[in-house]
Design an enzyme around this catalytic site. Sequence first.
Site: not given
Length: 217
Positions: A120, A138
């Site tokens: 991420k 997220d």
Amino acid sequence: MKTADIQPFFATLKAANPSPQTELEYTSVFELLAAVLLSAQATDVGVNKATRKLFPVANTPQAILALGLESLEGYIKTIGLFRSKAKHLMETCRILVERHDGQVPDTREALEALPGVGRKTANVVLNVAFGQPTMAVDTHIFRVSNRTGLAPGKNPLEVEKQLMRRVPGDYAVDSHHWLILLGRYVCQARKPRCWECLVSSYCDYSPKTPPPQGSLR
């Protein structure tokens, strides 16, 4: 979500916010990397509060290393998991200096080799700093993608792969910003604010949340 609804879904979000930006504050690629690394399981507001004090003092890998671990911890102690994040950031700075001439690399492989930098974080840096069409999934994007039916998946990687397939190329670079902002301020976890949502007509979520009593809408 029907394939035919995806283009107008993003066109509507773009019309409302043509140039979306991350809410993390930074002035260089390294500052962005550091801020994203610190933001895991923390809010952007909380990270910005800490980096406003840290970055004027140390905002390069060399300066962070010179600062030392104990001093770095002092600057970021208001952020969750600050001790482990401080260690990761120090080690990342060491690797950047020793292997990358103090510069942040622009490849996924090199970024994910840095301590504390997962998929991420790498996706955020590749997208925001280098303009690559990546998807940093997220909690907000995961929720919005599943709730709307845009890109359902059982885990972040599944959602990321679905988004990469389904988001039209014209919207690929900015799409993760629009989805984060939608999830943060409108499509919230406990109760989505459907009555305020610009794209509710394209969304699979049902029944839609009605406006509060006494609301003008």
